[in-house]
Design a protein around this motif. Structure first.
Motif, mmCIF file in Angstrom:
data_model
loop_
_atom_site.group_PDB
_atom_site.id
_atom_site.type_symbol
_atom_site.label_atom_id
_atom_site.label_comp_id
_atom_site.label_asym_id
_atom_site.label_seq_id
_atom_site.Cartn_x
_atom_site.Cartn_y
_atom_site.Cartn_z
ATOM 1 N N GLY A 1 58.101 40.450 38.088
ATOM 2 C CA GLY A 1 56.875 39.936 38.680
ATOM 3 C C GLY A 1 55.939 39.558 37.561
ATOM 4 O O GLY A 1 56.065 40.046 36.441
ATOM 5 N N SER A 2 55.025 38.689 37.830
ATOM 6 C CA SER A 2 54.123 38.252 36.779
ATOM 7 C C SER A 2 52.728 38.052 37.320
ATOM 8 O O SER A 2 52.536 37.458 38.364
ATOM 9 C CB SER A 2 54.617 36.950 36.160
ATOM 10 O OG SER A 2 53.690 36.489 35.211
ATOM 11 N N ASN A 3 51.770 38.590 36.581
ATOM 12 C CA ASN A 3 50.373 38.329 36.875
ATOM 13 C C ASN A 3 49.796 37.367 35.846
ATOM 14 O O ASN A 3 48.592 37.184 35.774
ATOM 15 C CB ASN A 3 49.573 39.633 36.871
ATOM 16 C CG ASN A 3 49.962 40.521 38.036
ATOM 17 O OD1 ASN A 3 50.320 40.041 39.091
ATOM 18 N ND2 ASN A 3 49.895 41.817 37.830
ATOM 19 N N SER A 4 50.659 36.789 35.034
ATOM 20 C CA SER A 4 50.206 35.864 34.001
ATOM 21 C C SER A 4 50.053 34.459 34.577
ATOM 22 O O SER A 4 50.757 34.076 35.503
ATOM 23 C CB SER A 4 51.220 35.817 32.854
ATOM 24 O OG SER A 4 51.350 37.081 32.277
ATOM 25 N N THR A 5 49.141 33.730 33.996
ATOM 26 C CA THR A 5 48.970 32.343 34.393
ATOM 27 C C THR A 5 48.951 31.461 33.154
ATOM 28 O O THR A 5 48.607 31.905 32.059
ATOM 29 C CB THR A 5 47.660 32.127 35.182
ATOM 30 O OG1 THR A 5 46.566 32.576 34.378
ATOM 31 C CG2 THR A 5 47.663 32.866 36.491
#
Length: 120
Positions: A101-105
């Motif tokens: 999962g990624s919360n990076s943008t």
């Protein structure tokens, strides 16, 4: 039905979307062994078969008989994915499956979108 033969090993495999997602079953995951599987295509057709596709990954990976780590990379947010992740988390750990999962943008020009980095 696929003819008998040895499995194919790859670093990265994109799982088909839309109607083709219905062709991804346990036998697919027994035969196509990847370090990373990308689940892309946020559409209503894939949402309908997503749970069976994810369950097929668990069943197929169980047949590998090796300690190869696998990363599953969803490219969209899905209630079905969240439920599957929570309900099968212990099984995922037993089989060496990590859901990334990624919360990076990433911001490019005038748009911002979620992103993750995969290294081999």
């Amino acid at each position: 039905t696929a003819p008998p033969g040895p499995p194919v090993y790859v670093d990265l495999a994109y799982l088909p979307g839309s109607w083709s997602a219905r062709t991804v079953d346990e036998e697919f995951f027994r035969r196509v062994r990847s370090l990373c599987y990308v689940v892309s295509g946020d559409d209503h057709l894939k949402e309908g078969v997503l749970r069976s596709l994810l369950d097929a990954l668990l069943a197929g990976k169980h047949q590998w008989g090796t300690d190869i780590q696998v990363t599953l990379i969803p490219t969209f947010d899905s209630l079905v994915m969240h439920e599957w992740y929570q309900e099968t988390h212990d099984r995922q750990q037993e089989l060496g499956i990590t859901v990334l999962g990624s919360n990076s943008t990433v911001a490019m020009q005038d748009e911002t979108f979620p992103a993750c980095k995969v290294e081999f």
